[in-house]
Design an enzyme around this catalytic site. Structure first.
Site, PDB file in Angstrom:
ATOM      1  CG  HIS A 117      -1.902   0.982   1.419  1.00 16.41           C
ATOM      2  ND1 HIS A 117      -1.628   2.301   1.721  1.00 16.41           N
ATOM      3  CD2 HIS A 117      -3.253   0.893   1.332  1.00 16.41           C
ATOM      4  CE1 HIS A 117      -2.758   2.964   1.817  1.00 16.41           C
ATOM      5  NE2 HIS A 117      -3.770   2.147   1.570  1.00 16.41           N
ATOM      6  CG  ASP A 194       0.772  -1.975   6.172  1.00 14.26           C
ATOM      7  OD1 ASP A 194      -0.171  -2.153   6.972  1.00 14.26           O
ATOM      8  OD2 ASP A 194       0.635  -1.376   5.090  1.00 14.26           O
ATOM      9  CD  GLN A 197      -6.618  -4.680   4.553  1.00 13.73           C
ATOM     10  OE1 GLN A 197      -7.477  -5.473   4.924  1.00 13.73           O
ATOM     11  NE2 GLN A 197      -6.919  -3.450   4.170  1.00 13.73           N
ATOM     12  CE  LYS A 220      -7.307  -0.214   6.362  1.00 14.04           C
ATOM     13  NZ  LYS A 220      -8.118   0.093   5.185  1.00 14.04           N
ATOM     14  CB  CYS A 359      -3.650   3.085  -1.618  1.00 10.88           C
ATOM     15  SG  CYS A 359      -4.926   4.301  -1.363  1.00 10.88           S
TER      16      CYS A 359
HETATM   17  N1  PLP Z   1      -1.718  -0.488   4.627  1.00  9.75           N
HETATM   18  C1  PLP Z   1      -2.656  -1.306   4.140  1.00  9.75           C
HETATM   19  C2  PLP Z   1      -2.268  -2.696   3.723  1.00  9.75           C
HETATM   20  C3  PLP Z   1      -3.986  -0.865   4.038  1.00  9.75           C
HETATM   21  O1  PLP Z   1      -4.924  -1.688   3.560  1.00  9.75           O
HETATM   22  C4  PLP Z   1      -4.298   0.443   4.446  1.00  9.75           C
HETATM   23  C5  PLP Z   1      -5.678   0.959   4.274  1.00  9.75           C
HETATM   24  O2  PLP Z   1      -6.374   0.585   3.373  1.00  9.75           O
HETATM   25  C6  PLP Z   1      -3.290   1.248   4.977  1.00  9.75           C
HETATM   26  C7  PLP Z   1      -2.016   0.755   5.049  1.00  9.75           C
HETATM   27  C8  PLP Z   1      -3.580   2.628   5.466  1.00  9.75           C
HETATM   28  O3  PLP Z   1      -4.443   2.558   6.556  1.00  9.75           O
HETATM   29  P1  PLP Z   1      -5.149   3.884   7.149  1.00  9.75           P
HETATM   30  O4  PLP Z   1      -5.772   4.575   5.975  1.00  9.75           O
HETATM   31  O5  PLP Z   1      -6.127   3.358   8.117  1.00  9.75           O
HETATM   32  O6  PLP Z   1      -4.055   4.680   7.780  1.00  9.75           O
END
Ligand code: PLP
Length: 407
Positions: A117, A194, A197, A220, A359
């Site tokens: 992401h 990260d 998910q 999430k 993203c």
């Molecule tokens: N990393 C991953 C794998 C994600 O799916 C997301 C959000 O979709 C993020 C980072 C960013 O999360 P947030 O927008 O809650 O900061």
């Protein structure tokens, strides 16, 4: 029959015909979470840490207890190593900025994977550019798993950070975290995971994962928006400079210097987000009540069912490894129908999916597409959601097969 767990979620209970298949973007919230937040505001709200009066002490206790509950859920023995942030994006920026600027120098290398992401890609890319370091993207196998042989070949004594996701939001790949961490550890690199998910869908067990940092987002995982966290190893957090300055994070402030509070306060400048922490703790208790092994098994069963049924629809291509190697994500394209058009038609049939690059533009480029359609499942999803998805996709196929003039 609909999944009885839908009754726990007021939005789903009020919309029995809604097929919410966008949980990878944000989950719905169970009543217990909404109640916990309301209860905090109605009974215990005050600015914590500051007041000498009983109400402020109670607010401080609620915040403290929330951290302990969330730490237990994520397998962190030392709750002070769990810092509250706004979410995964802020957590990853915190590490890349506070640790990165103190430790990355010209000639160093930072490795991320092609699955990431943007939140786990761009902060490292920009850090590398600012410090004159090399930014390296680890390639994938043909079924969108991280190529571990390539990762082994890429790491060297110059590698200072290896950053990767626990689970891909775009195609659902579950990464072998411990194996990847071991590859990074062999060259002494910092390991950043990260978990945006990961935490919502599988048992994290931070202390056994052998990573240095793990980032997650509350919204999430049945919790409210605006809160998440960063778990870090105590020795690294203690050595790291603060990320933001202000109230709560200081010990002494003099005209000529300042010193910092102990963990976790050193990294939590300003008035904390107590109500959302309380809500997130209630979400963790809710998920714990189901059991994370059952959460993953439920999602995997629906992923396998959806993948199988989509395989019978002409023109559909599903990305990522087989369902046993994915979480509750089914990412696909359908002939030359743009995913945004698919999402619009599905919406007209009560099915909410996400369409776009998720993203993850570097991944989309490697897949040779600008976007995919993504259906994602969670604890409240059921087979009727899969039925509705398949039915609506079939309608889209027929609609787009017609000559444009008759549409
Ligand atoms: N990393 C991953 C794998 C994600 O799916 C997301 C959000 O979709 C993020 C980072 C960013 O999360 P947030 O927008 O809650 O900061």
């Amino acid at each position: 029959m609909r999944n009885p767990r839908r009754a726990d979620f007021p939005l789903l209970a009020a919309n029995p015909e809604l097929h919410y298949l966008d949980s990878a973007a944000t989950s719905q919230k169970p009543r217990v979470v909404l109640d916990a937040m309301r209860d905090y505001y109605e009974r215990d709200n005050a600015n914590p840490h500051r007041g000498a009066y009983d109400l402020s002490v109670r607010a401080t206790e609620r915040y403290h207890d929330a951290r302990a509950t969330i730490a237990r859920f994520l397998g962190v023995a030392d709750p002070d190593c769990l810092l509250f942030t706004r979410g995964t994006t802020e957590s990853l920026n915190l590490v890349a900025t506070a640790w990165g600027y103190a430790n990355i120098n010209a000639g160093d290398e930072i490795i991320v994977t092609a699955l990431e992401h943007h939140a786990n890609f761009v902060p490292w890319q920009q850090l590398a550019f600012a410090r004159g370091a090399r930014f390296v993207v680890c390639p994938l196998t043909s079924d969108e798993r991280v190529d571990l042989d390539a990762l082994r070949a890429l790491v060297s004594s110059r590698t200072k950070v290896v950053a990767f996701s626990h689970v891909s939001n775009a195609v659902g790949t579950v990464n072998p975290v411990q194996e990847m961490a071991a590859i990074a550890r062999a060259v002494g690199a910092l390991v950043v995971c990260d978990g945006a998910q990961g935490a919502p869908h599988l048992r994290v067990g931070f202390d056994a994962l052998d990573v240095d940092f793990y980032a997650f987002s509350g919204h999430k995982m049945c919790g409210p928006m605006g809160i998440g966290g960063l778990i870090g190893r105590r020795d690294i957090l203690e050595a790291m400079p603060p990320y933001q300055f202000g109230g709560d994070m200081i010990e002494f402030v003099r005209d000529d210097h300042s010193t910092w509070n102990v963990l976790p306060h050193k990294f939590e400048a300003g008035t904390p987000n107590v109500a959302d922490a309380v809500g997130l703790a209630a979400a963790c208790t809710y998920l714990d009540g189901i059991g994370m092994d059952d959460v993953l098994a439920h999602e995997r069963a629906l992923t396998a069912l959806a993948t199988e049924r989509l395989s019978h629809i002409e023109g559909i291509r599903v990305y990522g490894p087989p369902p046993a190697g994915r979480s509750g994500v089914v990412s696909f394209t359908m002939s030359d129908i743009h995913p945004h058009d698919l999402a619009t038609i599905l919406d007209q049939n009560g099915v909410c999916i996400r369409a776009g690059h998720h993203c993850a533009q570097p991944l989309m480029r490697r897949l040779g597409v600008s976007a995919t359609a993504r259906a994602s499942f969670y604890v409240y999803s059921d087979e009727r959601d899969v039925d509705a998805l398949v039915l609506a996709l079939d309608k889209a196929r027929v609609l787009f097969a017609e000559p444009a003039t008759s549409r």
